[in-house]
Write a protein that holds these residues in place. Structure first.
Motif, PDB file in Angstrom:
ATOM      1  N   GLU A 179      -2.534  -5.567  -3.031  1.00 45.35           N
ATOM      2  CA  GLU A 179      -1.662  -5.356  -1.866  1.00 45.35           C
ATOM      3  C   GLU A 179      -2.298  -4.291  -0.995  1.00 45.35           C
ATOM      4  O   GLU A 179      -2.928  -3.348  -1.482  1.00 45.35           O
ATOM      5  CB  GLU A 179      -0.252  -4.953  -2.302  1.00 45.35           C
ATOM      6  N   HIS A 206       0.373   0.909  -2.532  1.00 47.03           N
ATOM      7  CA  HIS A 206       1.508   0.540  -3.375  1.00 47.03           C
ATOM      8  C   HIS A 206       2.835   0.851  -2.699  1.00 47.03           C
ATOM      9  O   HIS A 206       3.876   0.775  -3.330  1.00 47.03           O
ATOM     10  CB  HIS A 206       1.439   1.283  -4.716  1.00 47.03           C
ATOM     11  N   LEU A 207       2.793   1.219  -1.435  1.00 49.92           N
ATOM     12  CA  LEU A 207       4.016   1.634  -0.746  1.00 49.92           C
ATOM     13  C   LEU A 207       4.988   0.455  -0.628  1.00 49.92           C
ATOM     14  O   LEU A 207       4.595  -0.629  -0.188  1.00 49.92           O
ATOM     15  CB  LEU A 207       3.683   2.175   0.643  1.00 49.92           C
ATOM     16  N   PRO A 208       6.249   0.674  -1.022  1.00 48.99           N
ATOM     17  CA  PRO A 208       7.220  -0.430  -0.990  1.00 48.99           C
ATOM     18  C   PRO A 208       7.327  -1.098   0.381  1.00 48.99           C
ATOM     19  O   PRO A 208       7.346  -2.320   0.478  1.00 48.99           O
ATOM     20  CB  PRO A 208       8.540   0.245  -1.379  1.00 48.99           C
ATOM     21  N   HIS A 209       7.382  -0.304   1.445  1.00 43.80           N
ATOM     22  CA  HIS A 209       7.587  -0.929   2.761  1.00 43.80           C
ATOM     23  C   HIS A 209       6.380  -1.784   3.145  1.00 43.80           C
ATOM     24  O   HIS A 209       6.493  -2.746   3.895  1.00 43.80           O
ATOM     25  CB  HIS A 209       7.894   0.129   3.831  1.00 43.80           C
ATOM     26  N   ARG A 210       5.211  -1.440   2.621  1.00 49.00           N
ATOM     27  CA  ARG A 210       4.018  -2.210   2.947  1.00 49.00           C
ATOM     28  C   ARG A 210       4.020  -3.555   2.201  1.00 49.00           C
ATOM     29  O   ARG A 210       3.638  -4.587   2.759  1.00 49.00           O
ATOM     30  CB  ARG A 210       2.799  -1.381   2.548  1.00 49.00           C
ATOM     31  N   HIS A 211       4.468  -3.531   0.959  1.00 46.89           N
ATOM     32  CA  HIS A 211       4.558  -4.778   0.204  1.00 46.89           C
ATOM     33  C   HIS A 211       5.549  -5.711   0.905  1.00 46.89           C
ATOM     34  O   HIS A 211       5.301  -6.919   1.043  1.00 46.89           O
ATOM     35  CB  HIS A 211       5.005  -4.473  -1.236  1.00 46.89           C
ATOM     36  N   VAL A 212       6.643  -5.127   1.381  1.00 47.89           N
ATOM     37  CA  VAL A 212       7.639  -5.920   2.118  1.00 47.89           C
ATOM     38  C   VAL A 212       7.008  -6.502   3.379  1.00 47.89           C
ATOM     39  O   VAL A 212       7.104  -7.706   3.661  1.00 47.89           O
ATOM     40  CB  VAL A 212       8.866  -5.043   2.481  1.00 47.89           C
ATOM     41  N   GLU A 253      -2.110   5.939   3.389  1.00 43.79           N
ATOM     42  CA  GLU A 253      -1.472   4.916   2.538  1.00 43.79           C
ATOM     43  C   GLU A 253      -2.279   4.618   1.287  1.00 43.79           C
ATOM     44  O   GLU A 253      -1.762   4.118   0.298  1.00 43.79           O
ATOM     45  CB  GLU A 253      -1.292   3.622   3.329  1.00 43.79           C
TER      46      GLU A 253
END
Ligand SMILES: Cc1ncc(C[n+]2csc(CCOP(=O)(O)OP(=O)(O)O)c2C)c(N)n1
Ligand code: SF4
Ligand SMILES: [Mg+2]
Lengths: 571, 288
Positions: A422, A431-437, B7
């Motif tokens: 990801e 691994h940032l949640p908003h990025r996976h979304v 990030e």
């Protein structure tokens, strides 16, 4: 009495010329203006083993390999024992007198295939003896056959004339021997030669030609039945001009190479069958993740595992849709006819380029090895799409947008990392949640670009529909006509575009009380997919390694739809 | 590009050999762009999965193209990238587990075809990213998390393996010798064929081999590494074979086939008289 349709089956041992007989007859008949379709099923060994091929000849386009045999040609005793029960009551059996002899059963006669061929001075003309005997039975004019032999063997070589002469002589001998037995079948109605240009082509060839028409320039594959002819075709023909075709050391190598080439800007393809598709799993997921276009042709055979390498099945739909772990749903296109093999492959490339990702083209053994006459596709009218390439300055964030965005090509501007992990907008791991979304939604949003596929729809007023997919289209079309003859009013739907389905088609299907899907697998894979979309679907399944038999399918459809009542439908 | 990238959350441990390999690759690519007068965008770094493969995200300065694929498949990916566009300079970076274990099946075919890419293997004798399991280059008998009773398998000798498989360029480097490594990578990129620069890149967390490699007189450890003497002729295959089979770990260019012909050239020669066909040609031949 005249008839519009004949089925002839050649059965014997691998290596006895079964394929050349069926193909030769198909060529001769198609040149005469008939419509033809062949069907073959082989054992896995190279020599020997029971084999049969079949040619169906008709005055109108042929949609299935047909049910009952009109003429059975047996090269040996085992073939006779295996196939005689499938011969129609008024059918005829021709057997090889050089191999065995039967007591008169009123339905069969023997001809010494080899002896007659040898007497012409050309021992390879056995299949011509057989074709001649068949021609007598159905009253096919000899001039059609003369024309075929002359064309086929005029190759500009010294011995051509002699070969033509001996082949024609072999046919005439077959004819006269058959005539001496007193057997005849009905007369074949005269052909109505189509006015448009036609070709006689096999499914695998149509896929290969479709890839060429779509602009393929990179192919890597690994041999596997029944997809090998595509590899062989590409190695021979996709050369020079910056093209690359190559045999890899495994399917894992093939699929990763194809991904690498898609990344470096090429229109890339590989073709395989079940076991190979399983090995390609991880890399197809990688291409979904990194947004790399390419086409995987999966010529379905029987499964699972090594399964039935030379038989037909429609059992890879679910694995095509979800070949890889994690959340993904790979676009799937499946042709239903030899002609559609060409157009479906073009569409598969167009889809891959349009949405920038992998596309799976699901063919089938029965289409791949079937020869059929089809209208010659007009390549100049084929619509070809190319991906949107990034043309700006460096510093581009390839994955920043929330939907499709232009793709940089190495050597050009906009370096990025195509990352199977990801990633963030540049392509670095995160691994940032908003990025996976963000990325998950971006990837799935692109499927929307593929929902405009064409589809067939007839009798759409009926609340009940039949919807085959892939190679079961032909037999289902014929069975559907049988049902119509009974007065059953059922809707018909069909599309090559299985995932995503054409949006309008899905809307229509959702209105139906019942959608019946004839398909060649145990679990009812496609109807289960339709149900997951909210469609009230169920399957009629078969898992014999063979295509549907039309009368059998019509009976099962009728049982389900009319419960014998021919009118009221049990939903 | 990660230094400025908030990030990206991967970091190499302090002292990890991979820092030196990254620097060497940056220097080599920089030199390549100057020497060939080609832009950085002509370079593609194909990375395997491991601590090592993260190099592709950690490159400083001008960014090349990158492909961070799946575990063990960097060579097949590179096959596609390179043969898709033979003008590109393709560099593969992979760990010992990635390259020699799960990806081991891909070395022989590329050696046989002489795929024209340069591979930099970052060998730390351990699986770093998955936290310390044994790898093909872990010394026999070593206790790791996955070999609690000691590793039962013989240690693979990568240099010997490459020579046996017919790799046309075999070099050996050490992550602490950055300039020398950059030279070897540059030569590997210029080599017309399959080039492997096998680098000892110690893992300070799970397999710290600095002392073993460099030696430590204070602890009475003799060095394993040595510089290849000037007299060695890299074109001499038997001398190279003898070198990789002798004790110690040579650093420098071990073997380079002077007659190396890369895949793209083999293909061009084999198909010089072949005619590509279009769909129209296919249909012409199938007309009824
Ligand atoms: C198919 C698959 N199997 C296993 C893994 C888990 N995995 C990630 S990295 C790695 C080993 C890495 O070791 P190495 O290649 O030596 O790289 P290092 O971390 O030491 O640099 C493994 C087993 C994976 N990502 N994919
Ligand atoms: S675990 Fe080992 S290889 Fe991985 S970053 Fe840390 S020191 Fe380097
Ligand atoms: Mg390692």
């Amino acid at each position: 009495m005249k008839r519009d349709d004949f089925i002839i089956r050649f059965a014997g041992e691998g290596g006895q010329g079964m394929v050349t007989s069926a193909d030769g007859l198909a060529q001769a008949a198609s040149m005469a203006g008939f419509h033809v379709q062949t069907f073959s099923t082989f054992p896995s060994q190279i020599l020997g083993g029971p084999t049969w091929t079949q040619t169906r000849i008709s005055t109108s386009p042929v949609r299935s390999s047909g049910d009952q045999i009109d003429v059975l040609v047996c090269f040996n005793r085992e073939a006779y024992d295996t196939h005689k029960d499938e011969v129609a009551a008024d059918g005829v059996i021709i057997y090889n007198l050089g191999d065995f002899q039967l007591e008169g059963d009123g339905q069969s006669f023997g001809i010494p295939f080899e002896e007659l061929a040898k007497s012409t001075g050309n021992s390879r003309a056995e299949n011509m003896v057989v074709i001649g005997a068949f021609a007598h039975l159905v009253n096919m004019p000899q001039e059609f056959l003369d024309e075929f032999v002359t064309k086929r063997f005029s190759r500009g070589r010294a011995g051509d004339e002699e070969i033509i002469r001996s082949n024609i002589e072999a046919m005439l001998l077959g004819r006269s021997h058959a005539a001496a037995t007193g057997f005849t079948l009905a007369e074949l109605s005269p052909p109505v030669k189509p006015e448009y240009p036609q070709i006689l082509i096999k499914g695998n060839e149509a896929v290969s030609a479709g890839a060429l028409a779509a602009g393929i320039n990179f192919y890597v594959g690994y041999p596997i039945s029944p997809a090998t002819p595509i590899l062989v075709f590409m190695e021979r023909n996709l050369v020079g001009d910056g093209n690359f075709a190559y045999q890899a050391s495994s399917e894992i190598e093939a699929i990763n190479a194809v991904a690498g080439a898609g990344y470096s800007g090429q229109k890339a393809m590989t073709a395989t069958s079940g076991p190979g598709l399983s090995l390609m799993s991880e890399a197809i997921g990688m291409a979904w993740m990194t947004e790399i276009p390419f086409v995987v042709v999966n010529v379905q055979r029987g499964g699972p595992a090594t399964g039935l390498p030379t038989k037909t099945e429609q059992s890879d739909f679910q694995v095509a849709l979800h070949p890889a772990h994690g959340d993904s749903a790979i676009p799937v296109i499946a042709p239903g006819t030899v002609e559609e093999c060409f157009y479906a492959t073009v569409s598969a490339f167009n889809w891959a380029e349009r949405y920038q990702g992998p596309v799976i083209m699901l063919s089938e053994q029965m289409l791949a090895e079937r020869a059929q006459n089809i209208p010659r596709p007009d390549v100049s009218k084929v619509h070809v799409e190319d991906r949107e390439v990034y043309q700006g300055d460096n510093g581009y964030l390839r994955y920043e947008a929330r939907e499709l965005s232009p793709m940089p090509i190495p050597g050009g501007p906009g370096p990025y990392v195509a990352n199977a992990s990801e990633h963030d907008p540049f392509g670095d791991t995160t691994h940032l949640p908003h990025r996976h979304v963000h990325m998950m939604e971006r990837r799935f949003s692109k499927l929307k670009l593929l929902e405009d596929g064409e589809y067939e729809a007839h009798n759409t007023d009926s609340p009940v529909a039949v919807m085959p997919w892939g190679g079961s289209k032909g037999p289902t079309e014929e069975a559907y006509e049988v049902l119509q003859g009974y007065g059953l009013n059922v809707a018909w739907y069909y599309t090559m575009y299985l995932h995503p389905l054409p949006a309008k088609l899905l809307e229509e299907l959702l209105q139906k009380d019942l959608v019946i899907v004839p398909e060649l697998n145990f679990q009812g894979q496609f109807s289960s997919y339709l149900r997951s979309l909210g469609v009230k679907a169920e399957s009629i399944t078969q898992y014999t390694g063979l295509p549907f038999n039309v009368s059998n399918l019509a009976r099962r459809l009728e049982e389900r739809l009319g419960a014998g009542a021919r009118g009221a439908v049990n939903v | 590009m990660s230094k400025k990238n908030p990030e990206y959350d991967f970091k190499w441990c302090p002292g990890c050999g991979d820092f030196g390999v990254r620097r060497a690759l940056e220097m080599a690519m920089q030199r390549w762009t100057v020497k060939t007068e080609q832009p950085i965008e002509q370079n593609v770094v194909v990375a395997g999965i491991g601590c090592s493969g993260n190099l592709v995200h950690l490159l400083e300065g001008q960014q090349p193209f990158g492909f961070h694929g799946i575990h063990g498949r960097s060579l097949p990916l590179a096959l596609g990238v390179k043969m898709g566009n033979p003008e590109l300079n393709v560099v593969v970076v992979a760990g010992d587990g990635d390259f020699l274990s799960i990806g081991g099946e891909h070395i022989a075919p590329q050696a046989a075809r002489n795929l024209n890419v340069c591979v930099v293997v970052m060998d730390n004798g351990v699986y770093g990213l998955t936290k310390g399991q044994s790898s093909p280059t872990t010394v026999e008998g070593t206790v790791t998390s996955s070999t609690p009773y000691g590793k039962m398998e013989a240690q693979v000798s990568p240099l010997h393996l490459y020579m046996t498989l017919g790799v046309s360029f075999v070099a050996s480097g050490f992550s602490s010798k950055v300039r020398e490594m950059a030279d070897l990578i540059m030569q590997g990129m210029e080599h017309p064929g399959f080039a492997i620069v096998h680098v000892q890149s110690p893992c300070t967390t799970y397999n710290n081999t600095y002392d073993v490699l460099k030696g430590d007189p204070a602890k009475g450890i003799a060095p394993v590494i040595y510089d290849i003497p000037d007299e060695h002729d890299p074109a001499d295959r038997s001398a190279a074979m003898a070198m990789v089979d002798s004790p110690g770990l040579p650093l420098g260019l071990i073997y380079q086939d002077p007659g190396s012909v890369p895949l793209e050239q083999r293909l061009a020669t084999a198909t010089v008289n072949a005619r590509s066909r279009k769909a129209e040609d296919v249909f012409d031949s199938l007309m009824i």
